[in-house]
Design a protein around this motif. Structure first.
Motif, short mmCIF file in Angstrom:
data_model
loop_
_atom_site.label_atom_id
_atom_site.label_comp_id
_atom_site.label_asym_id
_atom_site.label_seq_id
_atom_site.Cartn_x
_atom_site.Cartn_y
_atom_site.Cartn_z
N ALA A 1 -25.94 3.75 -3.60
CA ALA A 1 -25.57 2.79 -4.65
C ALA A 1 -25.97 3.30 -6.04
O ALA A 1 -25.18 3.25 -6.99
CB ALA A 1 -26.23 1.44 -4.36
N GLU A 2 -27.21 3.79 -6.14
CA GLU A 2 -27.72 4.25 -7.43
C GLU A 2 -26.91 5.46 -7.93
O GLU A 2 -26.55 5.55 -9.10
CB GLU A 2 -29.21 4.63 -7.27
CG GLU A 2 -29.88 5.22 -8.48
CD GLU A 2 -30.36 4.17 -9.49
OE1 GLU A 2 -30.55 3.01 -9.09
OE2 GLU A 2 -30.53 4.54 -10.67
N VAL A 3 -26.63 6.39 -7.03
CA VAL A 3 -25.89 7.59 -7.41
C VAL A 3 -24.45 7.23 -7.78
O VAL A 3 -23.90 7.74 -8.77
CB VAL A 3 -25.94 8.66 -6.29
CG1 VAL A 3 -24.94 9.78 -6.54
CG2 VAL A 3 -27.36 9.23 -6.18
N ALA A 4 -23.83 6.33 -7.02
CA ALA A 4 -22.45 5.91 -7.33
C ALA A 4 -22.40 5.32 -8.74
O ALA A 4 -21.51 5.65 -9.53
CB ALA A 4 -21.97 4.89 -6.29
N GLU A 5 -23.39 4.47 -9.07
CA GLU A 5 -23.41 3.86 -10.39
C GLU A 5 -23.54 4.92 -11.48
O GLU A 5 -22.81 4.93 -12.46
CB GLU A 5 -24.56 2.85 -10.47
CG GLU A 5 -24.38 1.92 -11.64
CD GLU A 5 -25.61 1.04 -11.87
OE1 GLU A 5 -26.22 0.59 -10.87
OE2 GLU A 5 -25.95 0.82 -13.05
N PHE B 1 -19.39 12.37 1.11
CA PHE B 1 -20.65 12.86 1.71
C PHE B 1 -21.11 12.08 2.92
O PHE B 1 -22.21 12.30 3.40
CB PHE B 1 -21.76 12.84 0.65
CG PHE B 1 -21.44 13.69 -0.55
CD1 PHE B 1 -21.53 15.07 -0.47
CD2 PHE B 1 -20.99 13.12 -1.73
CE1 PHE B 1 -21.20 15.86 -1.55
CE2 PHE B 1 -20.68 13.90 -2.83
CZ PHE B 1 -20.77 15.28 -2.73
N LYS B 2 -20.32 11.13 3.37
CA LYS B 2 -20.64 10.29 4.53
C LYS B 2 -21.79 9.33 4.23
O LYS B 2 -21.61 8.14 4.24
CB LYS B 2 -20.94 11.13 5.77
CG LYS B 2 -20.92 10.31 7.05
CD LYS B 2 -21.16 11.19 8.26
CE LYS B 2 -21.45 10.34 9.49
NZ LYS B 2 -22.38 10.97 10.38
N ASP B 3 -23.01 9.86 3.96
CA ASP B 3 -24.16 8.96 3.74
C ASP B 3 -25.18 9.64 2.83
O ASP B 3 -24.95 10.74 2.33
CB ASP B 3 -24.79 8.58 5.09
CG ASP B 3 -25.12 9.80 5.93
OD1 ASP B 3 -25.19 10.91 5.36
OD2 ASP B 3 -25.31 9.65 7.15
N ARG B 4 -26.33 8.96 2.65
CA ARG B 4 -27.39 9.47 1.77
C ARG B 4 -27.81 10.88 2.19
O ARG B 4 -28.00 11.76 1.35
CB ARG B 4 -28.59 8.52 1.82
CG ARG B 4 -29.77 8.99 0.98
CD ARG B 4 -30.90 7.96 0.97
NE ARG B 4 -31.94 8.35 0.03
CZ ARG B 4 -33.03 9.04 0.37
NH1 ARG B 4 -33.23 9.42 1.61
NH2 ARG B 4 -33.92 9.37 -0.56
#
Lengths: 199, 199
Positions: free
Chosen positions: B40-44, B57-60
């Motif tokens: 969420a933080e990276v997407a923002e 990237f599928k996930d964290r």
């Protein structure tokens, strides 16, 4: 280095609380980063009131300064301990060098490293931690010059001893992620040869 | 190193978004620490949807792996660039050594260092970053052996070149807080002498 307004504790309870707050500050650093090292967060971790933190350290600035001082005192004690490394002739240089390399391993080194990384972006911490690094570096340098009986005025000696201390720091960094003990011993023993050649 | 489930982008838009997410991940690392590097933080930060991050990237885990890979690719490119350092005879060793020392300065080194510190406590990152350190270390070692025309099978040569690489890392650490450029040049030039003596 006692910041204006911070008090030196004068009795056992005071010394105990003072120490507990410093340790809580370092705990918060290690687990949550310095951005979280507020008076409130540290008071909670130490199990004391915010008023107790303010009584001992005045404010966040005083609290962080005390934590930097504590790490510096620990590192300087380790440098002083170099003087007690056995004086067996022949292997003396090797013993000193191995000891100096091991000083840059373990939790105290990791805490100092975390402090450096946090200080890079923190206007309060940066000048203090930079000064600590210079002081610890200079003390380590002169302790080695003296113990290895080298000429500290010779530019070649100076550059070599500095290269060694940088190498010990780099080995400390490598040791954080990988078990590097065997390689570290080889590098330390090679350093003992290179430093012995300076005499 | 492409984690299972992560896609390689196939068109310009995809490559652009992929890159933007990797850069946002590194930004979050640098400014807020890896604890905050959630999808969420990276997407923002990247200005994309969470779905876009998951698509790429599928996930964290996949996102962090891509960031580690990106830093490793940068560091390997810098090692490869050593081969292009001028081949003026005489000062060749000095040019190579200075260049190798400077490789451990600046934002790319700081990012790698932050990653190491964060990885020490992170079960997902730790084995990956540890493997990256070993790979980058081995590549740097063999590039120097080849460029300085040394015998990589001689234990004395191996330990000395490793001591040099540790020293370069330690100089990188010192350079984070203090302007260390003059001292660094002296230490690098002393290293050029010590390494030249191995031939």
């Amino acid at each position: 280095m006692s910041p204006a307004g911070a008090r030196q504790p004068r009795n056992e309870n005071g010394i105990y609380t003072h120490r507990r707050i410093v340790e809580a500050t370092l705990d918060v650093l290690a687990s949550r980063g310095w951005g979280h090292a507020s008076v409130a967060e540290v008071a909670e971790r130490a199990g004391v009131t915010r008023g107790a933190v303010q009584h001992h350290f005045k404010d966040r600035d005083g609290m962080l300064t005390a934590a930097v001082q504590h790490i510096m005192d620990q590192r300087i004690s380790r440098i002083e301990a170099l003087r007690h490394v056995g004086r067996a002739p022949g292997d003396h240089t090797r013993a000193i060098v191995r000891h100096a390399v091991e000083m840059h391993q373990g939790p105290a080194f990791t805490a100092a490293l975390q402090l450096c990384m946090a200080a890079a972006d923190d206007p309060v911490l940066r000048p203090r931690v930079a000064a600590m690094e210079l002081e610890v570096g200079a003390r380590g340098f002169w302790a080695l010059i003296e113990l290895l009986q080298l000429d500290g005025n010779d530019p070649k000696v100076r550059a070599t001893v500095q290269a060694f201390l940088d190498s010990a720091r780099g080995l400390g960094l490598a040791g954080i992620l990988n078990d590097d003990a065997d390689r570290r011993t080889h590098v330390a023993d090679r350093w003992a040869e290179m430093l012995a050649e300076l005499r």
